[in-house]
Design an enzyme around this catalytic site. Structure first.
Site, PDB file in Angstrom:
ATOM      1  N   HIS A 182       0.771  -1.294  -0.016  1.00 48.01           N
ATOM      2  CA  HIS A 182      -0.066   0.115  -0.185  1.00 48.01           C
ATOM      3  C   HIS A 182       0.884   1.281   0.170  1.00 48.01           C
ATOM      4  O   HIS A 182       1.879   1.269   0.886  1.00 48.01           O
ATOM      5  CB  HIS A 182      -0.986  -0.054   1.362  1.00 48.01           C
ATOM      6  CG  HIS A 182      -1.940   0.988   1.486  1.00 48.01           C
ATOM      7  ND1 HIS A 182      -2.776   1.430   0.291  1.00 48.01           N
ATOM      8  CD2 HIS A 182      -1.944   2.062   2.155  1.00 48.01           C
ATOM      9  CE1 HIS A 182      -3.416   2.697   0.712  1.00 48.01           C
ATOM     10  NE2 HIS A 182      -3.000   2.892   1.833  1.00 48.01           N
ATOM     11  N   ASP A 199      -2.719   8.867   3.975  1.00 48.82           N
ATOM     12  CA  ASP A 199      -2.856   7.634   3.714  1.00 48.82           C
ATOM     13  C   ASP A 199      -4.420   7.657   3.247  1.00 48.82           C
ATOM     14  O   ASP A 199      -5.266   8.028   4.012  1.00 48.82           O
ATOM     15  CB  ASP A 199      -2.829   6.788   5.118  1.00 48.82           C
ATOM     16  CG  ASP A 199      -3.240   5.231   4.339  1.00 48.82           C
ATOM     17  OD1 ASP A 199      -3.805   5.100   3.705  1.00 48.82           O
ATOM     18  OD2 ASP A 199      -2.948   4.529   5.433  1.00 48.82           O
ATOM     19  N   CYS A 244      -3.904   3.409  -4.770  1.00 44.81           N
ATOM     20  CA  CYS A 244      -3.243   4.237  -3.466  1.00 44.81           C
ATOM     21  C   CYS A 244      -2.130   5.035  -4.239  1.00 44.81           C
ATOM     22  O   CYS A 244      -1.694   6.251  -3.611  1.00 44.81           O
ATOM     23  CB  CYS A 244      -2.922   3.289  -2.369  1.00 44.81           C
ATOM     24  SG  CYS A 244      -1.941   1.778  -3.186  1.00 44.81           S
TER      25      CYS A 244
END
Length: 302
Positions: A182, A199, A244
């Site tokens: 990620h 994030d 992401c």
């Protein structure tokens, strides 16, 4: 003209090249052509084999290359950079033409995960737009502990001496040597002691990434006697498993444009909107969605 790197497109002349690049390319062409005449047995394909009269005139130089390579390349400027005469270019100008003038080729599938190389190729050209910015790289979470990693023993004083005020890093949650899981982003305003962490899943940084945050906090405390201003995104807005890396790049690009952190994280892009950014960041334009204006606010519509 989305094949051009950020802020490289000249709409009036429909080109990604600037005049200095074209002058050096013309000189390279002339050198190469002169060598050909000294070695007539070698197999060269030039079309019009006249030397180019060198002058700082963009329209003129573009026409000279079109006259010579139009049958081979048409209007494809990337094709022009693949011609043999480009081998006569050296140094920074060659690197700028080959690696800074055009957007990179990205993943062919619209939801393919971004690699370290993909992310670096998106972000590094922004150093040319913002001379006081340095992209540290797409790195593992424990980068500050790995001697071959750019965050290892990072020298903030040296960066400031070099005129760098802003740095950004895109971390992977996995550590060095692991496959990757990620991507998340960190943006630092060194002079003003501000650090922003984002994030797209709305989570706090992992303990490994916290080490890098703490090292900047310690540096700033030693230098100024003050604590840093630290913010992280608490909103989870990623609804897929593929974007992401794109979210992380977009966060940094929008921070560089001057958009406030709170505005970015509270007005996040949807899947379709963030996926559309692939058509801005990569010249092969793999997304089926029209690019959103916030993919690159300072380059919107260019």
């Amino acid at each position: 003209m989305n094949i051009c790197g950020p802020q490289r497109y000249d709409k009036e002349n429909n080109t990604c090249f600037n005049v200095d690049q074209l002058v050096e390319m013309a000189k390279a062409y002339n050198r190469y052509l002169s060598k050909t005449k000294l070695n007539p047995s070698r197999n060269y394909h030039f079309g019009d084999a006249d030397l180019i009269n060198i002058k700082s005139d963009k329209k003129y130089l573009l026409k000279q290359f079109k006259d010579r390579f139009g049958k081979i390349c048409g209007s494809d400027e990337i094709c022009l950079t693949h011609q043999a005469f480009m081998g006569e270019l050296v140094g920074e100008m060659k690197d700028d033409i080959l690696f800074g003038t055009f957007r990179s080729e990205g993943p062919s599938k619209s939801t393919e995960w971004l690699s370290t190389i993909d992310i670096n190729q998106i972000m590094v050209p922004y150093e040319n737009i913002y001379p006081n910015f340095k992209f540290i790289g797409a790195v593992p979470a424990d980068c500050d502990q790995v001697s071959v990693c750019p965050l290892y023993n990072i020298n903030y004083d040296k960066l400031m001496d070099e005129g760098i005020n802003y740095i950004a890093t895109i971390f992977n949650h996995d550590r060095y040597g692991q496959p990757g899981s990620h991507w998340v982003a960190m943006f630092v305003d060194i002079n003003n002691g501000k650090l922003y962490y984002c994030d797209s899943n709305g989570k706090e940084p992992t303990k490994y990434i916290e080490n890098s945050i703490e090292k900047f906090a310690q540096f700033y405390k030693r230098k100024t006697g003050n604590d840093i201003i630290y913010k992280y995104n608490k909103n989870s807005y990623q609804k897929d498993g593929s974007e992401c890396g794109v979210y992380s790049c977009n966060f940094i690009i929008r921070m560089l444009s001057g958009e406030p952190f709170d505005n970015i994280v509270s007005n996040s892009l949807s899947f379709q909107e963030i996926n559309s950014c692939r058509n801005v960041y990569f010249r092969n334009q793999p997304s089926k969605f029209k690019p959103h204006k916030l993919c690159d606010p300072t380059n919107s519509g260019k």
